[in-house]
Design an enzyme around this catalytic site. Structure first.
Site, PDB file in Angstrom:
ATOM      1  N   SER A   2      13.065  -3.123   0.943  1.00 34.61           N
ATOM      2  CA  SER A   2      12.348  -3.681   2.096  1.00 34.61           C
ATOM      3  C   SER A   2      11.696  -5.016   1.814  1.00 34.61           C
ATOM      4  CB  SER A   2      11.272  -2.693   2.578  1.00 34.61           C
ATOM      5  OG  SER A   2      10.385  -2.361   1.525  1.00 34.61           O
ATOM      6  N   ASP A  22       0.954  -3.725   5.694  1.00 34.47           N
ATOM      7  CA  ASP A  22       0.807  -2.285   5.899  1.00 34.47           C
ATOM      8  C   ASP A  22       0.423  -1.672   4.552  1.00 34.47           C
ATOM      9  OD1 ASP A  22       3.179  -2.158   4.441  1.00 34.47           O
ATOM     10  OD2 ASP A  22       4.439  -1.739   6.180  1.00 34.47           O
ATOM     11  N   HIS A  39       3.630  -3.119   2.093  1.00 32.22           N
ATOM     12  CA  HIS A  39       4.232  -4.452   2.129  1.00 32.22           C
ATOM     13  C   HIS A  39       3.200  -5.565   2.308  1.00 32.22           C
ATOM     14  CE1 HIS A  39       7.258  -1.511   3.639  1.00 32.22           C
ATOM     15  NE2 HIS A  39       7.986  -2.130   2.721  1.00 32.22           N
TER      16      HIS A  39
END
Length: 361
Positions: free
Chosen positions: A39, A336, A339
């Site tokens: 990610s 978040d 991340h």
């Protein structure tokens, strides 16, 4: 023993760094960026997968141009976008699976990254995302399109002068070591042995990229996993020395350091054995830990909680429009619970640009 190993590899890395020519970045030598991993470099590939690991909804992308949630796991840009800008290639590095990506876009690079991916098949199965093998198959599809578009000679030139970025491994440690350790780590006997297994898979992938023509390869290490907001939260609610405290988990950070030391050794061996290749280790641990410990230096007011919702557990599907976000994401290191914000990613990318003269020499 671990501290001595880490120190020796740090010294080796320092010698490599000092040997980098102190010259301007020859950005015209790098023709494209091709990114593989999780990610941290997924620009929206997971939008087209049947997976919960997606960032294609608000508030993700709230600070992206036109406030569009692209699938990047951040409030805006990610590190590969900034690397592309630093090199003067293009403003954004798109996802390969984006249907709007054209053959002409492929000439300057794309990301094959998939949020939730890892070096262990158990990690990928849990997330139902693209493993590195599947990402490589997409790269082969891209290369076929490039060859049809510009011919073999030009395609070979693009690949040989492209920068290959790999960022992966955090999910393996998060899910299989700290959350579900008995199912995957136990067969390996120890965390260290499990890391060796992960790194062997990573080395095999780098050799596969080399076989496909990749000659400039930058491999990111692990962040200080013990400082990720989700790990800080979990550590604070279970009986431990950090109970009811929001502080980094020291042992998890030591695990990350040990992994990174081993990764640097693998990079050193690959550099010595892959003819005409430049393989570089990208240290993300140091800049992220520095931002955690000294947030004011970077203009951050919060470094152990995310901007989305409570900032303690939310990510992916549970960071959504039902959550109140912080009034100013630029004051947060984390977007978040896992991340970084785009500001955090920009610091990591700026720190990594010291490797570019070496990769382009």
């Amino acid at each position: 023993m671990a501290s001595k190993t880490t120190s020796s590899f740090f010294f080796l890395s320092l010698l490599v760094f000092l040997s980098i020519p102190n010259s301007a970045i020859a950005s015209d030598k790098i023709t494209a960026i091709f990114a593989f991993g999780d990610s941290t470099i997924d620009a929206g590939n997971n939008n087209h997968l049947n997976s919960l690991f997606r960032g294609d909804h608000l508030p993700y992308g709230c600070d992206f141009p036109n406030h569009v949630p692209t699938g990047r796991f951040s409030n805006g840009k990610i590190s590969t976008d900034y690397f592309s800008q630093i090199l003067g290639i293009k403003d954004l590095l798109p996802a390969f699976l984006d249907p709007q990506v054209t053959d002409n876009d492929l000439l300057t690079g794309v990301s094959f990254g998939s949020g939730g991916s890892g070096l262990d098949s158990h990690t990928v199965a849990l997330a139902n995302v693209l493993d590195l093998g599947s990402q490589f198959e997409l790269f082969e599809q891209a290369l076929l399109r490039i060859r049809r578009f510009v011919g073999n000679e030009k395609a070979n030139d693009i690949i040989q002068n492209a920068l290959f970025v790999i960022s992966i491994g955090t999910n393996d440690m998060l899910f299989n070591v700290y959350m579900l350790p008995t199912s995957t780590v136990t067969p390996y006997g120890s965390i260290s042995s499990y890391q060796d297994f992960l790194l062997q898979n990573l080395q095999n992938f780098i050799q596969r990229l080399y076989g496909a023509g990749g000659r400039r390869i930058m491999v990111a290490g692990l962040p200080p996993i013990g400082c990720l907001p989700i790990q800080v939260t979990i550590d604070s609610i279970i009986p431990s020395q950090n109970w009811l405290q929001r502080v980094c988990n020291v042992q998890q950070n030591i695990d990350s350091q040990n992994y990174n030391a081993k990764l640097q050794y693998h990079v050193h061996l690959l550099q010595a054995t892959l003819q005409d290749a430049k393989v570089a280790y990208l240290d993300i641990y140091t800049p992220i830990l520095d931002m955690v410990l000294y947030p004011a230096k970077y203009g951050f007011g919060h470094s152990l909680q995310g901007c989305c919702g409570t900032g303690m557990l939310e990510m992916g599907p549970v960071c959504n429009t039902d959550d109140i976000i912080c009034p100013d994401p630029s004051k947060y290191l984390f977007w978040d619970a896992v991340h970084l914000t785009q500001k955090g990613y920009s610091v990591v990318a700026n720190n990594g640009q010291t490797l570019l003269p070496y990769l382009t020499s």
